[in-house]
Design an enzyme around this catalytic site. Structure first.
Site, mmCIF file in Angstrom:
data_model
loop_
_atom_site.group_PDB
_atom_site.id
_atom_site.type_symbol
_atom_site.label_atom_id
_atom_site.label_comp_id
_atom_site.label_asym_id
_atom_site.label_seq_id
_atom_site.Cartn_x
_atom_site.Cartn_y
_atom_site.Cartn_z
ATOM 1 N N ARG A 128 0.869 -1.192 0.000
ATOM 2 C CA ARG A 128 0.000 0.000 0.000
ATOM 3 C C ARG A 128 0.892 1.224 0.000
ATOM 4 N NH1 ARG A 128 0.328 1.756 5.236
ATOM 5 N NH2 ARG A 128 -0.033 0.198 6.837
ATOM 6 N N HIS A 155 -1.931 3.619 6.275
ATOM 7 C CA HIS A 155 -3.010 2.639 6.478
ATOM 8 C C HIS A 155 -4.384 3.271 6.240
ATOM 9 C CE1 HIS A 155 -5.589 -0.356 8.327
ATOM 10 N NE2 HIS A 155 -6.096 0.614 9.062
ATOM 11 N N TYR A 195 6.760 3.887 11.038
ATOM 12 C CA TYR A 195 7.101 2.461 10.991
ATOM 13 C C TYR A 195 7.666 1.960 9.652
ATOM 14 C CZ TYR A 195 2.351 2.286 9.045
ATOM 15 O OH TYR A 195 1.222 2.494 8.292
#
Ligand SMILES: Cc1ncc(C[n+]2csc(CCOP(=O)(O)OP(=O)(O)O)c2C)c(N)n1
Length: 376
Positions: A269, A273, A282
């Site tokens: 992706r 998110h 992250y």
């Protein structure tokens, strides 16, 4: 029950691919899709990417409260969508399946209505944005709790099997869902009952901030199919034709009564998110950039170019028509007007209880007073 397709081997160590990065066909068989279908798949991928960009704008300008970006998953979803018998097969999607919903024909005006909570939303504003559903398309409304739709999809597939109509079910999810108990209960039941269902894991390597290594000790997700007596296929999810052909064979096998299968598509992706996430915590920019090099849309464009099915002129026309289509759908969804809050009280009980009636009256009066305050 172990099923197999004639074209593909389950449990391979390398992802199945049919187009390489240069756009060259590397399959062992000839592509039998007609030119219009090949172009339509490209259109769906570009449309989904552009819808994604517009949704981000709508969220940033306060028109929608939540977005779960699809960019990077388009090949997986469009490939799978074109393998379905739309309106006959059953679809149990998850919140990132914008491209799947578009490619099976979910009207854009309903999509934007759902995202903005307007009267164009067939769910009447009762779902979180990015939670589509369509009775006509046999597309079950997305459920927020991760993996909770898996046993439901299996139950539905078993019902289809008992009814004997030769319909297949598609159930999609991210790799994070494979850590939920519901997922294992669903796959176990599907394997034991020979349910006509194909499970599609869109493995983008992150469940919000939890990376794949922390998600599972398995070498991959496809291998988990062993435990449930079904074949597992590892597929390059950035290759729309690989995604399409694998899904086509497995959905056909399911319709023919050969039982369930698990497909893992390796995707990425590109966005965070969701609109509530900051992915810089992250993952590195270098990692995202490296995956951008493998973008499924230009890769497929190179394939179409090599086959003489696409050119700059077609590209310009496509971009213009996609933009116009989205503008019109957003305008129509907005023009439908916001969902009246009184709708909250409808469609739950055939005749409302006196308490509910009183609540509704108080609620409507409070809203009216607040609105009058605003205009003072
Ligand atoms: C049962 C449950 N636990 C936690 C959450 C919060 N949550 C929402 S999305 C998500 C990550 C899911 O990741 P994955 O299944 O890999 O799909 P992706 O979003 O990466 O496409 C989590 C943990 C939830 N919705 N439901």
């Amino acid at each position: 029950m172990i099923t197999d397709t004639q074209r593909f081997e389950p449990f391979g160590e390398e992802p199945i691919r049919l187009i390489d990065e240069s756009g060259t066909w590397v399959g062992a068989f000839t592509c039998d899709l007609d030119d219009d279908t090949l172009r339509e798949m490209y259109r769906h991928m570009v449309l989904a990417r552009t819808v994604d960009e517009r949704l981000e704008l709508l969220q940033r300008t306060g028109k929608s409260s939540f977005v779960a970006p699809v960019a990077g998953h388009e090949a997986a979803q469009v490939g799978a969508a074109h393998a379905l018998k739309v309106r006959r097969d059953w679809i149990y999607p998850y919140y990132r399946d914008t491209a799947l919903a578009i490619a099976v024909g979910w009207p854009l005006v309903e999509l934007f209505g759902q995202m903005m909570g307007t009267r164009a939303d067939t769910a009447r504003g009762r779902q979180m944005p990015a939670h589509p559903g369509s009775r006509e398309l046999r597309m079950f409304t997305v459920s927020s709790p991760i993996g909770s739709h898996v046993p439901v999809a299996v139950g539905s597939a078993i019902a289809q099997k008992l009814a004997g109509g030769g319909e297949a079910t598609l159930c999609t999810f991210g790799e994070g869902a494979t850590s939920e108990g519901d997922w294992h209960a669903g796959l176990n039941f599907a394997g034991a009952q020979g349910a006509p269902i194909v499970f599609l894991c869109e493995n983008n390597r992150y469940a919000v901030s939890v990376d794949l290594q922390h998600q599972t000790g398995s070498q991959d997700i496809a291998t988990k199919a062993h435990a449930y007596g079904m074949p597992g296929y590892l597929v390059d999810g950035m290759d729309v034709l690989a995604c399409h052909y694998v899904m086509r064979d497995l959905l056909e096998a399911a319709r023919d009564g050969l039982g369930p299968a698990l497909v893992e598509m390796t995707v990425y992706r590109y966005g965070a998110h969701s609109s509530a996430d900051d992915d810089s915590y992250y993952r590195s920019e270098e990692e995202v950039a490296a995956w951008r090099e493998r973008d499924p849309i230009p890769r497929y464009r190179r394939y179409l170019d090599l086959r003489g099915l696409w050119d700059e002129e077609r590209e310009r026309e496509l971009r213009a028509s996609v933009g116009a289509e989205i503008d019109a759908a957003v305008a129509a969804a907005q023009a439908a007007g916001p969902v009246p809050v009184e709708w909250l009280f409808e469609d739950v009980l055939s005749s409302p209880t006196p308490q509910l009636e009183r609540q509704r009256e108080r609620f409507v009066a409070a809203r009216r007073a607040a609105a009058e305050d605003d205009t003072r």
